[in-house]
Every structure is written in C-alpha cells, then in structure tokens.
Design an enzyme around this catalytic site. Structure first.
Site, PDB file in Angstrom:
ATOM      1  CG  HIS A   1      11.996  38.701  56.742  1.00  0.00           C
ATOM      2  ND1 HIS A   1      11.020  37.907  56.185  1.00  0.00           N
ATOM      3  CD2 HIS A   1      12.513  38.007  57.769  1.00  0.00           C
ATOM      4  CE1 HIS A   1      10.921  36.789  56.857  1.00  0.00           C
ATOM      5  NE2 HIS A   1      11.813  36.799  57.822  1.00  0.00           N
ATOM      6  CG  LEU A   2      19.280  41.232  55.085  1.00  0.00           C
ATOM      7  CD1 LEU A   2      19.695  39.873  54.513  1.00  0.00           C
ATOM      8  CD2 LEU A   2      19.974  42.365  54.345  1.00  0.00           C
ATOM      9  CG  HIS A   3      16.385  37.802  60.317  1.00  0.00           C
ATOM     10  ND1 HIS A   3      15.567  37.830  61.424  1.00  0.00           N
ATOM     11  CD2 HIS A   3      15.817  36.941  59.444  1.00  0.00           C
ATOM     12  CE1 HIS A   3      14.536  37.007  61.218  1.00  0.00           C
ATOM     13  NE2 HIS A   3      14.659  36.449  60.029  1.00  0.00           N
TER      14      HIS A   3
ATOM     15  CG  ASP B   1      12.457  40.302  64.843  1.00  0.00           C
ATOM     16  OD1 ASP B   1      12.646  39.720  63.759  1.00  0.00           O
ATOM     17  OD2 ASP B   1      11.754  39.813  65.759  1.00  0.00           O
ATOM     18  CB  ILE B   2       7.791  41.784  67.228  1.00  0.00           C
ATOM     19  CG1 ILE B   2       6.805  42.261  68.267  1.00  0.00           C
ATOM     20  CG2 ILE B   2       7.654  40.286  66.989  1.00  0.00           C
ATOM     21  CD1 ILE B   2       5.350  42.158  67.820  1.00  0.00           C
TER      22      ILE B   2
ATOM     23  N   GLY C   1      13.678  27.862  58.480  1.00  0.00           N
ATOM     24  CA  GLY C   1      13.089  28.631  59.570  1.00  0.00           C
ATOM     25  C   GLY C   1      12.304  29.852  59.142  1.00  0.00           C
ATOM     26  CD  GLN C   2      10.533  32.762  53.902  1.00  0.00           C
ATOM     27  OE1 GLN C   2      11.069  31.940  53.159  1.00  0.00           O
ATOM     28  NE2 GLN C   2       9.993  33.883  53.473  1.00  0.00           N
ATOM     29  CB  SER C   3       8.000  32.064  60.723  1.00  0.00           C
ATOM     30  OG  SER C   3       8.588  33.288  61.113  1.00  0.00           O
TER      31      SER C   3
HETATM   32  P1  5GP Z   1      11.637  34.359  59.791  1.00  0.00           P
HETATM   33  O1  5GP Z   1      11.369  33.319  60.852  1.00  0.00           O
HETATM   34  O2  5GP Z   1      10.556  34.352  58.741  1.00  0.00           O
HETATM   35  O3  5GP Z   1      13.019  34.313  59.204  1.00  0.00           O
HETATM   36  O4  5GP Z   1      11.576  35.753  60.536  1.00  0.00           O
HETATM   37  C1  5GP Z   1      10.373  36.387  60.838  1.00  0.00           C
HETATM   38  C2  5GP Z   1      10.699  37.451  61.844  1.00  0.00           C
HETATM   39  O5  5GP Z   1       9.594  38.310  61.935  1.00  0.00           O
HETATM   40  C3  5GP Z   1      10.955  36.891  63.257  1.00  0.00           C
HETATM   41  O6  5GP Z   1      12.245  37.301  63.712  1.00  0.00           O
HETATM   42  C4  5GP Z   1       9.836  37.505  64.082  1.00  0.00           C
HETATM   43  O7  5GP Z   1      10.214  37.837  65.394  1.00  0.00           O
HETATM   44  C5  5GP Z   1       9.448  38.711  63.274  1.00  0.00           C
HETATM   45  N1  5GP Z   1       8.058  39.099  63.437  1.00  0.00           N
HETATM   46  C6  5GP Z   1       6.972  38.272  63.438  1.00  0.00           C
HETATM   47  N2  5GP Z   1       5.853  38.982  63.636  1.00  0.00           N
HETATM   48  C7  5GP Z   1       6.239  40.278  63.754  1.00  0.00           C
HETATM   49  C8  5GP Z   1       5.518  41.492  63.984  1.00  0.00           C
HETATM   50  O8  5GP Z   1       4.296  41.526  64.107  1.00  0.00           O
HETATM   51  N3  5GP Z   1       6.248  42.640  64.068  1.00  0.00           N
HETATM   52  C9  5GP Z   1       7.613  42.638  63.942  1.00  0.00           C
HETATM   53  N4  5GP Z   1       8.227  43.806  64.035  1.00  0.00           N
HETATM   54  N5  5GP Z   1       8.314  41.518  63.714  1.00  0.00           N
HETATM   55  C10 5GP Z   1       7.634  40.349  63.631  1.00  0.00           C
END
Ligand code: 5GP
Ligand code: ZN
Length: 114
Positions: free
Chosen positions: A100-102, A30-31, A93-95
């Site tokens: 994707h599985l964290h 994760d970034i 909180g999905q962005s």
């Molecule tokens: P969500 O908020 O959808 O559950 O998680 C999205 C995840 O994607 C976040 O933890 C965020 O840090 C990660 N993410 C967003 N943009 C990028 C990227 O460009 N590269 C990587 N490796 N992770 C990303």
C-alpha cells in the site's frame, strides 16, 4: 488472499472509505490518519511486500502513483505537496502485508522521517 485485511476491502467484505478506484487499484482513507490527509492506494491483486514485486508488476506500480496523484489533485493538496511512503517489512514499519502506498498531506513533513 482470504485472511488479508486489504483484500477484504477490495472485495468489499470490509467497508472502506473509498476515494478512488479503477480496474487494478483501490484508494481509501487510512483508519488512523497521521496527517490531515492520509489515504492508502493498494493494488486489487494481493502482493505481500515490495520484495514480492516482479517485472510483470511494473505498470501496476505506476498505477499506484498515478492514483495517488489523481486523488491528491482532487483533494486540493497536489500543488502544496504531499508525501508518498511504502514500508517494506517489519523494520520499516509495515504492519499490513498487502502493499500500500501511503499518501500524506496537509501539514509540513519532516525529514528524515522517524
Ligand atoms: P503500514 O504500517 O503497513 O505501512 O500501514 C498500514 C496502514 O493501514 C496504517 O496506516 C493503518 O492505520 C492502516 N489500517 C490498518 N487497519 C486498517 C483498517 O481496518 N482500515 C483502514 N482504512 N486502514 C487501516
Ligand atoms: Zn491482500
């Protein structure tokens, strides 16, 4: 999907720090890590949210968890423990709208989550 960030990582159009790959799933760091260990496991095929899963995806969803276990083991955190989270839609909180599985580890996890 052409304008999906994680599809671009699958196709290597955008570089990812890959920790695991097989025919169907990709795992990468994760970034913006929320724990000392924080990687994401995604299906290579675009699926926007959990709500878009069908019975045909049963095996694929299993593969996400098996990849999580494999990488957690490789990184040495499987025994002490790790958390898996998959957010569905905005309130959760999905962005990024490619499922994707964290996988988070390396610090105590609170419950209930924020
Ligand atoms: P969500 O908020 O959808 O559950 O998680 C999205 C995840 O994607 C976040 O933890 C965020 O840090 C990660 N993410 C967003 N943009 C990028 C990227 O460009 N590269 C990587 N490796 N992770 C990303
Ligand atoms: Zn996608």
């Amino acid at each position: 999907m052409t304008d999906c960030l994680f599809c671009k990582m699958v196709s290597a159009e955008i570089k990812a720090d890959v920790v695991y790959e097989n025919d169907n799933v990709l795992a990468f760091q994760d970034i913006n890590p929320q724990a000392p260990v924080h990687f994401l496991v995604v299906p290579k095929r675009h699926i926007s949210t959990i709500n878009d899963l069908t019975d045909a995806d049963t095996e694929l969803v299993g593969q996400l968890f098996l990849a999580a276990k494999e990488v957690a083991t490789k990184l040495g955190v499987a025994e002490e423990g790790y958390r898996t989270v998959m957010n569905c839609n905005a309130l959760a909180g999905q962005s990024v709208f490619h499922i994707h599985l964290h996988v988070l580890a390396g610090r105590p996890m609170l419950w209930p989550p924020g």
